[in-house]
Design a protein around this motif. Sequence first.
Motif, mmCIF file in Angstrom:
data_model
loop_
_atom_site.group_PDB
_atom_site.id
_atom_site.type_symbol
_atom_site.label_atom_id
_atom_site.label_comp_id
_atom_site.label_asym_id
_atom_site.label_seq_id
_atom_site.Cartn_x
_atom_site.Cartn_y
_atom_site.Cartn_z
ATOM 1 N N ALA A 1 0.853 -1.197 0.000
ATOM 2 C CA ALA A 1 0.000 0.000 0.000
ATOM 3 C C ALA A 1 0.887 1.245 0.000
ATOM 4 C CB ALA A 1 -0.900 -0.004 1.232
ATOM 5 N N GLU A 2 0.355 2.317 -0.537
ATOM 6 C CA GLU A 2 1.135 3.551 -0.590
ATOM 7 C C GLU A 2 1.316 4.111 0.825
ATOM 8 O OE1 GLU A 2 -0.210 6.344 -3.542
ATOM 9 O OE2 GLU A 2 0.788 8.002 -2.511
ATOM 10 N N ALA A 3 2.542 4.437 1.161
ATOM 11 C CA ALA A 3 2.838 5.002 2.480
ATOM 12 C C ALA A 3 2.463 6.481 2.499
ATOM 13 C CB ALA A 3 4.321 4.838 2.784
ATOM 14 N N PRO A 4 2.116 7.010 3.665
ATOM 15 C CA PRO A 4 1.795 8.430 3.758
ATOM 16 C C PRO A 4 2.989 9.291 3.347
ATOM 17 C CG PRO A 4 1.097 7.282 5.742
ATOM 18 C CD PRO A 4 1.927 6.309 4.946
ATOM 19 N N LYS A 5 2.665 10.473 2.854
ATOM 20 C CA LYS A 5 3.698 11.420 2.443
ATOM 21 C C LYS A 5 4.612 11.731 3.637
ATOM 22 C CE LYS A 5 3.891 15.418 -0.495
ATOM 23 N NZ LYS A 5 3.229 16.523 -1.110
ATOM 24 N N GLY A 6 5.900 11.852 3.367
ATOM 25 C CA GLY A 6 6.839 12.205 4.419
ATOM 26 C C GLY A 6 7.515 11.014 5.066
ATOM 27 N N TYR A 7 7.040 9.787 4.764
ATOM 28 C CA TYR A 7 7.710 8.617 5.313
ATOM 29 C C TYR A 7 9.080 8.484 4.652
ATOM 30 C CZ TYR A 7 3.788 6.868 8.079
ATOM 31 O OH TYR A 7 2.820 6.708 9.029
ATOM 32 N N THR A 8 10.008 7.857 5.358
ATOM 33 C CA THR A 8 11.412 7.836 4.935
ATOM 34 C C THR A 8 11.751 6.596 4.118
ATOM 35 O OG1 THR A 8 11.840 8.833 7.083
ATOM 36 C CG2 THR A 8 13.752 8.175 5.799
ATOM 37 N N GLN A 9 12.391 6.830 2.982
ATOM 38 C CA GLN A 9 12.776 5.717 2.122
ATOM 39 C C GLN A 9 13.872 4.877 2.782
ATOM 40 O OE1 GLN A 9 15.254 6.129 -1.598
ATOM 41 N NE2 GLN A 9 13.251 5.828 -2.506
ATOM 42 N N LEU A 10 13.655 3.568 2.774
ATOM 43 C CA LEU A 10 14.630 2.618 3.309
ATOM 44 C C LEU A 10 15.713 2.390 2.252
ATOM 45 C CD1 LEU A 10 14.820 0.659 5.809
ATOM 46 C CD2 LEU A 10 13.593 -0.989 4.404
ATOM 47 N N PRO A 11 17.004 2.411 2.611
ATOM 48 C CA PRO A 11 18.023 2.077 1.617
ATOM 49 C C PRO A 11 17.843 0.629 1.143
ATOM 50 C CG PRO A 11 19.014 3.043 3.577
ATOM 51 C CD PRO A 11 17.586 2.731 3.916
ATOM 52 N N LYS A 12 17.673 0.444 -0.137
ATOM 53 C CA LYS A 12 17.565 -0.885 -0.745
ATOM 54 C C LYS A 12 18.363 -0.863 -2.028
ATOM 55 C CE LYS A 12 13.083 -2.571 0.851
ATOM 56 N NZ LYS A 12 11.792 -3.163 0.440
ATOM 57 N N CYS A 13 18.756 -2.034 -2.489
ATOM 58 C CA CYS A 13 19.545 -2.081 -3.729
ATOM 59 C C CYS A 13 18.836 -1.357 -4.865
ATOM 60 C CB CYS A 13 19.841 -3.522 -4.107
ATOM 61 S SG CYS A 13 21.073 -4.323 -3.049
ATOM 62 N N LYS A 14 17.527 -1.493 -4.985
ATOM 63 C CA LYS A 14 16.824 -0.878 -6.122
ATOM 64 C C LYS A 14 16.868 0.655 -6.075
ATOM 65 C CE LYS A 14 12.237 -1.270 -3.999
ATOM 66 N NZ LYS A 14 10.952 -1.986 -4.071
ATOM 67 N N PHE A 15 17.224 1.212 -4.937
ATOM 68 C CA PHE A 15 17.344 2.671 -4.835
ATOM 69 C C PHE A 15 18.807 3.122 -4.902
ATOM 70 C CE2 PHE A 15 13.438 1.933 -2.074
ATOM 71 C CZ PHE A 15 12.565 2.207 -3.108
ATOM 72 N N CYS A 16 19.689 2.186 -5.222
ATOM 73 C CA CYS A 16 21.131 2.464 -5.230
ATOM 74 C C CYS A 16 21.621 2.682 -6.667
ATOM 75 C CB CYS A 16 21.860 1.291 -4.594
ATOM 76 S SG CYS A 16 23.661 1.414 -4.677
ATOM 77 N N ALA A 17 22.484 3.644 -6.847
ATOM 78 C CA ALA A 17 23.030 3.954 -8.175
ATOM 79 C C ALA A 17 23.894 2.808 -8.706
ATOM 80 C CB ALA A 17 23.845 5.231 -8.106
#
Length: 86
Positions: free
Chosen positions: A32-48
């Motif tokens: 489900a979509e998290a509320p605005k302002g929640y903090t993104q967890l570091p995950k490989c898919k968010f890594c350059a």
Amino acid sequence: MKLEYRDTREFIPVDVDKGIDRLTGEFVQADAEAPKGYTQLPKCKFCANYVEEASFKGICGASTQEPKFMAYGDMTAITCEMFEAK
Ligand code: SF4
């Protein structure tokens, strides 16, 4: 950027499908979509350094091994010192 609960620090997983919102104490669906302002967890898919080769599966471009080691997009990377936010 819209985030799913499973990709936030405020989500406590209970099983693959659901968990608890750390701030409200409510049960929520992991996708489900998290509320605005929640903090993104570091995950490989968010890594350059993440190179996706198939859905949710790829390699770590920062790996010095040959072949480079496998990475999963949903892998939590809180302790990865090579994590670079996209
Ligand atoms: S550097 Fe770390 S977080 Fe980034 S893709 Fe490689 S293993 Fe994942």
